[in-house]
Design an enzyme around this catalytic site. Structure first.
Site, short mmCIF file in Angstrom:
data_model
loop_
_atom_site.label_atom_id
_atom_site.label_comp_id
_atom_site.label_asym_id
_atom_site.label_seq_id
_atom_site.Cartn_x
_atom_site.Cartn_y
_atom_site.Cartn_z
N CYS A 105 -88.49 32.52 15.64
CA CYS A 105 -89.87 32.09 15.50
C CYS A 105 -89.99 30.73 16.16
O CYS A 105 -89.27 30.43 17.10
CB CYS A 105 -90.29 32.06 14.03
SG CYS A 105 -89.25 30.98 13.02
N HIS A 148 -54.68 39.71 28.97
CA HIS A 148 -54.84 41.05 29.56
C HIS A 148 -53.47 41.56 29.97
O HIS A 148 -52.80 40.99 30.82
CB HIS A 148 -55.76 40.95 30.77
CG HIS A 148 -56.29 42.27 31.25
ND1 HIS A 148 -55.52 43.18 31.94
CD2 HIS A 148 -57.51 42.83 31.13
CE1 HIS A 148 -56.25 44.23 32.25
NE2 HIS A 148 -57.47 44.05 31.75
#
Length: 626
Positions: free
Chosen positions: A26, A536
């Protein structure tokens, strides 16, 4: 604190994107719906610079930021998945109270349009003022164009709410907008105005004006969601693209005109009549009580229940007295904040107070509430007392809001001028603002202690160092030599590569697991200081679908340096034809700054220093005043 850094820290401390069902904002708050609020580190979020506080209410986890909220929101959204980024609710399957569910629904319905709604309302108010003062003529082209800009949102409100409601009810948003458009289609409006009698397949249609209405379109879109779900179950996949939307239109629009619209319109009118009848019984007392508790209701998120009442009163009666009684509460908070600022002996608090007061006059009270009055609770009480007297005066004078929606502040004042111009209602309304402001100001000056300089932390900063240790035994290889351009060109970020000699991955620092890929070939970690690391294992090993990998951790798990995280079978992976090189990549250097690579060649073992990062952190938090 940089916007991106703040966004990252908030996202991390609410539990990561995995813990987020949806996110909207908001004017001043990030409004999360979290899967599990207990995961969120509320105290740590409150202590972040630029965060005023955290409010947990109505099923929402609200992070109050102030006028930077949109920038922070825009930094977080790209990090979320598509559904969260589109603010589509994915409600937790746990128990939710009926009250919380209602607040969540109302918030999701009206939050997206509150900004335009307030802007349109203010513009309508100014146009009233300009015509009363004869600066503009209502027949001039300038007036007509500006009035079109101001009134279009209210006239076509069913279209906008149809789009918004479709999000809430998880149905096609454009179909929701089309149904709203059908309700305000010019030919149907003309037929209603002309008093025509219409029939649909021999069934008489009760024509009504759906311009500016709320409840009919919300009910219609809810019905649409049920119809769409049913059609998706029974229509073959190959035919859904055409026949689901076609049948939705053919079924929902006629049923809305025949049944849903008339019933909900009657309910809307009945609700407005009941609210106004209750108000007329004791308007002065109603104003005193409602205005006195209103800002606390806002803190708890309960104010959402009133917004549909304001708008429904406007749509059905053309005016609303409830918001007229509550409008003074902003000025009560401003009066208390100004008094605290005048009395303060602390320079930093004075600076904060001046900014908050200016924001308050513009209708944004969160900087006042969370930066000034809530931390100094007596001033919040004085603001509420002043507001109560202001609300009582507005009720006594039967003040009303006309033709739109005013969200607060000086620019919304013209919205309370009636169609007959300035009269006792409007003068009483102005008096209510002055009383709320003055009473809060005087009481705070007289009864609340001043803020002394020793009540606040001085400006502090500290340098934090993050040390990354080797997660695997092996031989260092330059990233530039890695046979994958994503890593060799550092598209994921800088780091090092290690040719593993042992299939064990250890934690390189204290922190948390951000993610364990389903195929277990990659792990995302975040250190306690905010450095994000990708480990990785191998190249293209995602194709193994987890074969030869064994993960010993899970998402959101806290880890300790040297803890065994995963094992993998080097020889089996090589035999499948894959490169087993381990990539250790820092993925958020834009937020944490440059890193130093401490190991560039040779044999390395777990626990050896490979990467170091230094970041200076500002420790001032003006939102945590005591």
């Amino acid at each position: 604190m940089k916007d991106q850094e703040l966004a990252n820290q908030i996202l991390d401390k609410v539990g990561g994107k995995e813990n987020i069902n949806s996110l909207i904002h908001c004017v001043t708050r990030l409004r999360f719906k979290l899967k599990d609020e207990s995961i969120a580190k509320t105290d740590e979020i409150k202590n972040l610079n630029d965060v005023l506080t955290v409010v947990q209410s109505g099923g929402q986890y609200q992070v109050v930021i102030g006028d930077k909220v949109e920038q922070i929101y825009n930094k977080i959204i790209p990090k979320l998945d598509n559904e969260s980024a589109e603010m589509i609710s994915q409600d937790n399957k746990g128990k939710t109270s009926l009250g919380n569910a209602a607040v969540q629904m109302l918030s999701a319905l009206f939050t997206p349009i509150l900004g335009p709604l307030a802007a349109a309302g203010i513009l309508k108010g100014f146009l009233v003022l300009l015509t009363l003062t004869h600066i503009l003529s209502s027949s001039s082209g300038t007036y007509m164009i500006l009035y079109a800009a101001a009134d279009a949102l209210f006239y076509f409100l069913p279209i906008l709410l149809g789009f918004s409601a479709a999000k809430v009810f998880k149905t096609n948003q454009y179909m929701g907008a089309v149904i709203g458009a059908a309700l305000v289609y010019p030919d149907m409006i003309s037929a209603y105005n002309a008093g025509k009698t219409l029939y649909f397949m021999g069934i008489p249609v009760v024509l009504m004006s759906y311009v500016q209405t709320l409840i009919p379109i919300i009910a219609a879109v809810f019905f649409l969601s049920l119809v769409e779900k049913f059609l998706n179950r029974v229509i073959p996949q190959s035919l859904k693209g055409i026949f689901v939307p076609l049948l939705c239109l053919v079924i929902v629009v006629p049923v809305t005109f025949l049944v849903v619209g008339p019933i909900t319109s009657i309910l809307s009118t009945g609700l407005a009549t009941a609210v106004l009848a209750l108000y007329k019984l004791v308007p002065t007392l109603a104003g005193f009580v409602l205005a006195g508790i209103w800002q606390m209701a806002v803190l708890l998120g309960l104010h959402w229940a009133f917004i549909p009442i304001f708008l429904n009163n406007i749509a059905t009666k053309g005016f609303d007295p409830i918001n007229a009684m509550l409008y003074c509460t902003v000025f009560g908070q401003v009066g208390a904040a100004l008094a605290m600022t005048i009395k303060a002996k602390d320079a930093k608090f004075k600076e904060l107070g001046i900014t908050a007061v200016i924001s308050g006059f513009l209708g944004i009270t969160e900087p006042i509430i969370y930066g000034v009055t809530i931390p100094h609770k007596k001033s919040f009480i004085m603001a509420s007392i002043g507001s109560a007297f202001g609300g009582a005066i507005a009720g006594f004078y039967s003040s009303k809001m006309y033709g739109g929606f005013a969200s607060g502040g000086i620019f919304g004042i013209p919205m309370f001028i009636g169609p007959h111009g300035i009269n006792s209602e409007f003068i009483g309304f102005l008096f209510s603002l002055i009383v709320a402001f003055t009473v809060a100001l005087v009481l705070t000056l007289l009864l609340v202690p001043s803020v002394k300089s020793d009540e606040h932390d001085s400006s502090l900063s500290e340098k934090e160092s993050t040390v990354v240790e080797a997660p695997v035994d092996g031989t260092i290889e330059a990233l530039a030599n890695v046979n994958d351009q994503v890593f060799s060109k550092e598209l994921m970020g800088p780091g090092i590569a290690i040719i593993p000699s042992k299939g064990e991955i250890y934690a390189p620092f204290d922190g948390m697991v951000i993610s364990v890929f389903p195929t277990k070939h990659a792990i995302g970690l975040r250190s306690n200081s905010g450095l994000e690391l990708l480990i990785h294992i191998g190249l293209d090993t995602v194709n193994l679908k987890g074969k030869y990998f064994k993960s010993l951790i899970e998402n959101r798990q806290h880890i300790k340096k040297g803890q065994l995280l995963e094992t993998f079978d080097i020889n089996s992976i090589k035999n499948e034809g894959y490169d087993t090189i381990v990539l250790v990549i820092v993925t958020n250097t834009q937020e944490i700054g440059d890193i130093d690579i401490k190991a560039e060649n040779g044999i390395i073992s777990t626990g050896s220093l490979i990467i170091e990062n230094h970041v200076e952190r500002n420790l001032i938090d003006y939102g945590e005043l005591t």
